[in-house]
Write a protein that holds these residues in place. Structure first.
Motif, PDB file in Angstrom:
ATOM      1  N   ALA A 152      76.144 -43.363  23.578  1.00 45.65           N
ATOM      2  CA  ALA A 152      75.726 -41.957  23.547  1.00 45.65           C
ATOM      3  C   ALA A 152      76.957 -41.093  23.331  1.00 45.65           C
ATOM      4  O   ALA A 152      78.051 -41.416  23.800  1.00 45.65           O
ATOM      5  CB  ALA A 152      75.022 -41.578  24.846  1.00 45.65           C
ATOM      6  N   SER A 196      78.559 -36.833  22.370  1.00 44.72           N
ATOM      7  CA  SER A 196      78.349 -35.384  22.234  1.00 44.72           C
ATOM      8  C   SER A 196      78.351 -34.961  20.771  1.00 44.72           C
ATOM      9  O   SER A 196      77.999 -33.820  20.441  1.00 44.72           O
ATOM     10  CB  SER A 196      79.440 -34.622  22.994  1.00 44.72           C
ATOM     11  N   THR A 220      73.012 -39.029  19.886  1.00 41.13           N
ATOM     12  CA  THR A 220      73.555 -37.759  20.382  1.00 41.13           C
ATOM     13  C   THR A 220      72.924 -37.403  21.731  1.00 41.13           C
ATOM     14  O   THR A 220      71.728 -37.638  21.944  1.00 41.13           O
ATOM     15  CB  THR A 220      73.261 -36.639  19.366  1.00 41.13           C
ATOM     16  N   PHE A 221      73.735 -36.845  22.649  1.00 39.80           N
ATOM     17  CA  PHE A 221      73.191 -36.323  23.906  1.00 39.80           C
ATOM     18  C   PHE A 221      72.012 -35.413  23.560  1.00 39.80           C
ATOM     19  O   PHE A 221      72.076 -34.630  22.608  1.00 39.80           O
ATOM     20  CB  PHE A 221      74.232 -35.490  24.665  1.00 39.80           C
ATOM     21  N   ARG A 222      70.948 -35.479  24.359  1.00 39.47           N
ATOM     22  CA  ARG A 222      69.778 -34.664  24.016  1.00 39.47           C
ATOM     23  C   ARG A 222      68.964 -34.324  25.252  1.00 39.47           C
ATOM     24  O   ARG A 222      69.062 -34.986  26.295  1.00 39.47           O
ATOM     25  CB  ARG A 222      68.898 -35.397  23.012  1.00 39.47           C
ATOM     26  N   THR A 223      68.159 -33.307  25.123  1.00 32.39           N
ATOM     27  CA  THR A 223      67.116 -32.998  26.099  1.00 32.39           C
ATOM     28  C   THR A 223      65.785 -33.146  25.382  1.00 32.39           C
ATOM     29  O   THR A 223      65.715 -33.082  24.151  1.00 32.39           O
ATOM     30  CB  THR A 223      67.247 -31.571  26.658  1.00 32.39           C
ATOM     31  N   GLU A 239      73.178 -33.409  31.046  1.00 36.29           N
ATOM     32  CA  GLU A 239      71.849 -33.069  30.543  1.00 36.29           C
ATOM     33  C   GLU A 239      71.172 -34.300  29.944  1.00 36.29           C
ATOM     34  O   GLU A 239      69.966 -34.489  30.066  1.00 36.29           O
ATOM     35  CB  GLU A 239      71.949 -31.955  29.500  1.00 36.29           C
ATOM     36  N   ASP A 240      71.957 -35.124  29.285  1.00 37.55           N
ATOM     37  CA  ASP A 240      71.404 -36.327  28.661  1.00 37.55           C
ATOM     38  C   ASP A 240      70.982 -37.347  29.714  1.00 37.55           C
ATOM     39  O   ASP A 240      69.896 -37.926  29.634  1.00 37.55           O
ATOM     40  CB  ASP A 240      72.444 -36.949  27.728  1.00 37.55           C
TER      41      ASP A 240
END
Length: 404
Positions: free
Chosen positions: A49, A51, A87-90, A111-112
């Motif tokens: 993962a 950013s 990618t980091f995600r919500t 957040e991820d």
């Protein structure tokens, strides 16, 4: 926590993370590979993962493939190996209780990680061996505890399959499920009906083949998840009977499903109907249909030469493993000697075939030909006839006259 020596599987991937970091972004190993590294369990694949957004990953590396770019996943091709990087995600809006309606890329690791299922899977690992633990997953690993990240109800509404993953991890790892998480599963169990059977099947099979399947099954039954699985809604008593079995050594999916069919008392066509509900393959159904009668023969101590011949060696081995669960097992060497002693192990080994019987045995194509071949095969397997061409031809002519 610093892991001083990472398993070898991480070594070729470390330069990938280093290159992302050199470009000014964060990158971590995440999920199950981190958990299993800490536990000392085998690692089958690694997840990365970062950013960096997909477009930024593609700018850093010359060779990439868009494997799931709408969800932020790009495969980096490095020295002949592919590394999926996400990618980091919500996520938000889970109308089908499985997939998010909206994915938003973010720069925050926290957040991820907070959208992940359980604390033991919400760990991140830097390429230098430093573990990032934002939700006390390391403590839960030490306690052998499966605990949802944040509110269990939210996690299970995001993805109802997570409830099956919880009981599967209880089996795989021999862990207990946190009381609040267990209560969340019980409350939300009906949501499992929203999930595709194929996905539930994968988790259920892994549960049955885990290190501590009784632990996982106990929670599977107690939470009511079984009620939303094909063919199991009214089988609480039968399933509970599995909890008293101790000698779990199941080695493959056909053994696992054969055990379930034996426990539910299914035979013949019932087995096929049950397994088709679970969307299992035709090959698996065929094999389980061979195994279950063999288990019954082992139970009744009536295992015959024809049982061994019709089942085949693989099914015989699988049946003996299932029988071990119930204490009906036959000694492995004894059963192998019995199988090896068969005069023939396949109908192809019979000294005559249909064409031979038509040309030299004076039989005509049709149902009678099949019946004669079947009788000859049975007689050879049972030692009543020698597998000799002339002997079989003479017997075939005699049978044809009698049956004709």
């Amino acid at each position: 926590m610093i892991i001083k020596e990472l398993p070898a599987i991480f070594t070729p991937a470390r330069p990938v993370l280093q290159k992302i970091e050199q470009a000014g972004f964060e990158a971590y190993f995440v999920g199950g590979c981190v958990r299993d590294t800490i536990l000392g369990d085998p690692i089958h694949d690694i997840d990365i993962a970062t950013s960096a957004y997909p477009s930024e990953i593609k700018a850093i590396f010359k060779r990439t493939v868009d494997t799931g770019i709408e969800h932020g996943t790009v495969m980096i091709l490095d020295h002949g190996t592919g590394y999926e990087t996400t990618t980091f995600r919500t996520e938000s809006g889970y109308q089908d209780y499985r997939r998010p309606d909206k994915v938003t890329f973010v720069r925050s690791l926290a957040e991820d990680l907070k959208r992940r299922d359980f604390t033991i899977n919400a760990l991140a690992l830097r390429e230098n061996g430093e573990v990032i633990d934002l939700f006390d997953g390391l403590t839960d690993l030490k306690k052998h505890l499966i605990r949802a990240v944040g509110d269990p109800n939210e996690r299970f509404h995001e993805d109802a399959l997570r409830m099956m993953r919880a009981v599967r991890f209880a089996s795989k790892l021999g862990f207990m499920i946190d009381p609040a998480t267990l209560a969340g599963i019980k409350q939300n169990a009906p949501l499992l009906a929203k999930i595709a059977v194929e996905r539930i099947q994968v988790e259920f099979e892994k549960l049955l083949l885990g290190q501590q399947p009784v632990s996982g099954l106990k929670d599977f039954i107690a939470t009511g998840l079984y009620q939303y699985c094909p063919g199991l809604a009214d089988q609480k008593d039968a399933l509970s009977g599995l909890l008293v079995l101790n000698n779990w050594q199941l080695a493959n999916t056909q053994q696992a499903w054969a055990m379930i069919c034996v426990q539910l008392g299914l035979t013949g066509q019932q087995i096929g109907r049950f397994l088709k509900q679970w969307k299992t393959s035709n090959d698996l159904i065929k094999q389980v249909k061979k195994i279950v009668p063999l288990v019954a023969s082992l139970r009744n101590n009536t295992l015959s030469a024809m049982d061994l011949f019709e089942g085949g060696w693989q099914a015989v081995q699988d049946a003996n493993q299932v029988a071990k669960l119930y204490g009906w097992v036959k000694d492995d060497s004894e059963i192998e000697n019995q199988y090896q002693a068969l005069p023939i192990k396949s109908s192809k080994e019979l000294a005559v075939d249909g064409r031979t019987l038509i040309v030299d045995g004076q039989l005509k194509p049709g149902p009678l030909l099949g019946k004669v071949l079947n009788d000859l095969t049975r007689a050879v397997v049972q030692g009543q006839l020698t597998n000799d061409r002339e002997t079989l031809l003479a017997t075939a002519r005699q049978l044809a006259e009698e049956k004709g």
